[in-house]
Scaffold this active site. Structure first.
Site, PDB file in Angstrom:
ATOM      1  CG  ASP A  44      -6.404   7.118  -2.634  1.00 30.42           C
ATOM      2  OD1 ASP A  44      -5.389   7.425  -1.985  1.00 30.42           O
ATOM      3  OD2 ASP A  44      -7.173   6.191  -2.311  1.00 30.42           O
ATOM      4  CG  ASN A  45      -3.203   5.342  -4.642  1.00 24.00           C
ATOM      5  OD1 ASN A  45      -2.648   5.015  -3.589  1.00 24.00           O
ATOM      6  ND2 ASN A  45      -4.276   4.722  -5.093  1.00 24.00           N
TER       7      ASN A  45
ATOM      8  CB  CYS B 134      -0.910   0.013   1.222  1.00 23.14           C
ATOM      9  SG  CYS B 134      -2.086   1.378   1.138  1.00 23.14           S
TER      10      CYS B 134
HETATM   11  N1  MTE Z   1      -9.784  -2.204  -5.662  1.00 27.31           N
HETATM   12  C1  MTE Z   1     -11.058  -1.940  -5.358  1.00 27.31           C
HETATM   13  N2  MTE Z   1     -12.012  -2.332  -6.222  1.00 27.31           N
HETATM   14  N3  MTE Z   1     -11.408  -1.279  -4.221  1.00 27.31           N
HETATM   15  C2  MTE Z   1     -10.440  -0.853  -3.333  1.00 27.31           C
HETATM   16  O1  MTE Z   1     -10.790  -0.273  -2.291  1.00 27.31           O
HETATM   17  N4  MTE Z   1      -8.027  -0.656  -2.854  1.00 27.31           N
HETATM   18  C3  MTE Z   1      -6.729  -0.511  -3.524  1.00 27.31           C
HETATM   19  C4  MTE Z   1      -6.399  -1.748  -4.356  1.00 27.31           C
HETATM   20  N5  MTE Z   1      -7.527  -2.129  -5.162  1.00 27.31           N
HETATM   21  C5  MTE Z   1      -9.075  -1.091  -3.643  1.00 27.31           C
HETATM   22  C6  MTE Z   1      -8.787  -1.818  -4.834  1.00 27.31           C
HETATM   23  C7  MTE Z   1      -5.628  -0.264  -2.645  1.00 27.31           C
HETATM   24  S1  MTE Z   1      -5.415   1.340  -2.125  1.00 27.31           S
HETATM   25  C8  MTE Z   1      -4.699  -1.243  -2.342  1.00 27.31           C
HETATM   26  S2  MTE Z   1      -3.307  -0.853  -1.446  1.00 27.31           S
HETATM   27  C9  MTE Z   1      -4.881  -2.629  -2.765  1.00 27.31           C
HETATM   28  O2  MTE Z   1      -6.081  -2.803  -3.490  1.00 27.31           O
HETATM   29  C10 MTE Z   1      -4.925  -3.539  -1.559  1.00 27.31           C
HETATM   30  O3  MTE Z   1      -5.059  -4.873  -1.944  1.00 27.31           O
HETATM   31  P1  MTE Z   1      -5.325  -5.964  -0.811  1.00 27.31           P
HETATM   32  O4  MTE Z   1      -6.447  -5.476   0.057  1.00 27.31           O
HETATM   33  O5  MTE Z   1      -5.626  -7.240  -1.523  1.00 27.31           O
HETATM   34  O6  MTE Z   1      -4.043  -6.092  -0.029  1.00 27.31           O
END
Ligand code: MTE
Length: 401
Positions: A228-229, A96
């Site tokens: 975000d990000n 993350c």
């Molecule tokens: N994909 C979806 N559809 N919804 C989400 O909230 N979070 C993202 C990403 N993909 C997210 C997502 C974020 S910020 C991260 S760091 C990773 O998924 C986390 O993956 P994990 O929960 O399998 O570790």
């Protein structure tokens, strides 16, 4: 009862936010003790909202689309994906972008919650090469980006983001549509039944519960891609960021490749070492990772706040998995990635320190450097989202006589 009542979870996971959504990391020592492959139960979770409920019998009919700037738009069911495309398996570390954010929040509150250093995990992902799917859709010449969208409906729309199309078409980048983790069906928190996995980049690009791939000329206009990000300039305050959307619309501040980072798993921060019972040498150890497929080539430890450094040993467990791949013992299908060039997993480092030398030192500091000589900085780069925090990792221990 939260909307995630259907999702099984491990009680060892540490909640970083309230009851919902689910954002957790494992205790660092538990994560480290699992070794190279993290079990799905201890794999960190970052959810922006409720986990879509997908019953096993519904999985074969799970459908996603490939649309936008393509000659041949596609609608693909999970069943068709398995039947019509070749599968590959690669070990991949996900991180993350907020990993280690807690240290930023201590210095100055950012707009994000406090991850410790366990917002990182590693698994064997099995799935279909993303480029194989995109090639069948035949992107048009002006196409430049792949936008991805999940099934989780959030306050600002579905979760979505994008990456460059030429990365997605490059098999050596290892991007895939994954349906298995460590040989088992994805668990609900990790994207059951289908997710994108983007090696070497921040976890936020690896969209879970995949419903749409949209080929475009411009980066994603999804709210979560824009707000975000990102690492905004350090001078931008939370107030300025809130009041001026121009900061967010500048794609230069979007983050993709991970930066070099590491953490000390043993000793734990504020551990007390009893000199009466301690062994003669103490093994200091932890993890490290690079970004964009780059290998961590050195780990250095200092007991005098960075005046002098000593070199640690590094174990690249990933290389042993590559050997197994060559033998075709572990990996299904073909091996596109040139594994000599890429390093998509964390590595583990250790160094033995005579306990007598620890006597004067209460501070243990490590830093990593990758093959591109990207070195973890001494100073923190604070930014409004508190992301990509990677200064020297420090623990303080106390010694008892
Ligand atoms: N994909 C979806 N559809 N919804 C989400 O909230 N979070 C993202 C990403 N993909 C997210 C997502 C974020 S910020 C991260 S760091 C990773 O998924 C986390 O993956 P994990 O929960 O399998 O570790």
């Amino acid at each position: 009862k939260t909307p995630d009542a259907h999702v099984p979870r491990d009680p060892r996971l540490i909640r970083l936010t309230g009851a919902h959504p689910f954002n957790v990391e494992a205790p660092l020592s538990d994560l480290y003790n699992e070794g190279f492959l993290t079990s799905p139960e201890l794999f960190y979770v970052r959810n922006h909202g409720a986990v879509p409920e997908v019953k096993d019998e519904e999985i074969p009919d799970w459908e996603f689309t490939v649309e936008g700037l393509v000659e041949n738009p596609l609608k693909i069911t999970f069943r068709e994906l398995l039947e019509e495309y070749e599968n590959v398996t690669y070990p991949i570390t996900l991180v993350c972008a907020g990993n280690r954010r807690k240290e930023q929040n201590v210095v100055r509150k950012s707009n994000g919650f406090s991850w410790g250093p366990a917002g990182v995990s590693n698994a064997l992902f099995t799935g279909v090469v993303l480029g194989d799917v995109l090639r069948r859709a035949k992107p048009l010449r002006k196409a430049k980006y792949v936008c991805m969208e999940g099934a989780d409906k959030l306050p600002n729309g579905y979760y979505g983001t994008s990456v460059k199309l030429n990365w997605a078409m490059d098999p050596n980048k290892g991007m895939m549509l994954a349906h298995k983790m460590n040989g088992e069906m994805l668990t609900p928190d990790h994207g059951k039944p289908l997710r994108v996995v983007i090696p070497g980049q921040i976890g936020g690009r690896s969209v879970k519960w995949l419903k749409k791939l949209i080929i475009t000329e411009a980066p994603s206009d999804n709210w979560y891609h824009i707000y975000d990000n990102r690492v905004l300039p350090t001078s931008v305050t939370p107030e300025e960021a809130a009041n001026d959307p121009r900061w967010w619309k500048d794609e230069r501040y979007a983050i993709y490749d991970l930066n070099t980072n590491s953490a000390i798993a043993y000793p734990a921060h504020e551990e007390r070492l009893d000199l009466a019972t301690a062994p003669e040498t103490y093994s200091v150890k932890g993890y490290a990772y690079g970004g964009g497929g780059r290998r961590v080539t050195r780990m250095e430890l200092s007991l005098d706040k960075g005046k002098t450094w000593r070199l640690a040993n590094i174990d690249y467990a990933e290389d042993r998995y590559r050997e197994a791949a060559v033998d075709q013992k572990l990996f299904g299908g073909r091996l596109d990635m040139d594994w000599r060039e890429t390093c998509f997993c964390w590595c583990f480092w250790n160094i033995d320190i005579p306990v007598s030398e620890l006597k004067e030192a209460s501070d243990i500091v490590v830093r990593g450097m990758d093959e591109g000589l990207h070195i973890q900085p001494r100073d923190m780069y604070w930014s409004v989202l508190g992301m990509m925090n990677n200064p020297w990792f420090r623990v303080t221990i106390s010694l008892e006589n």
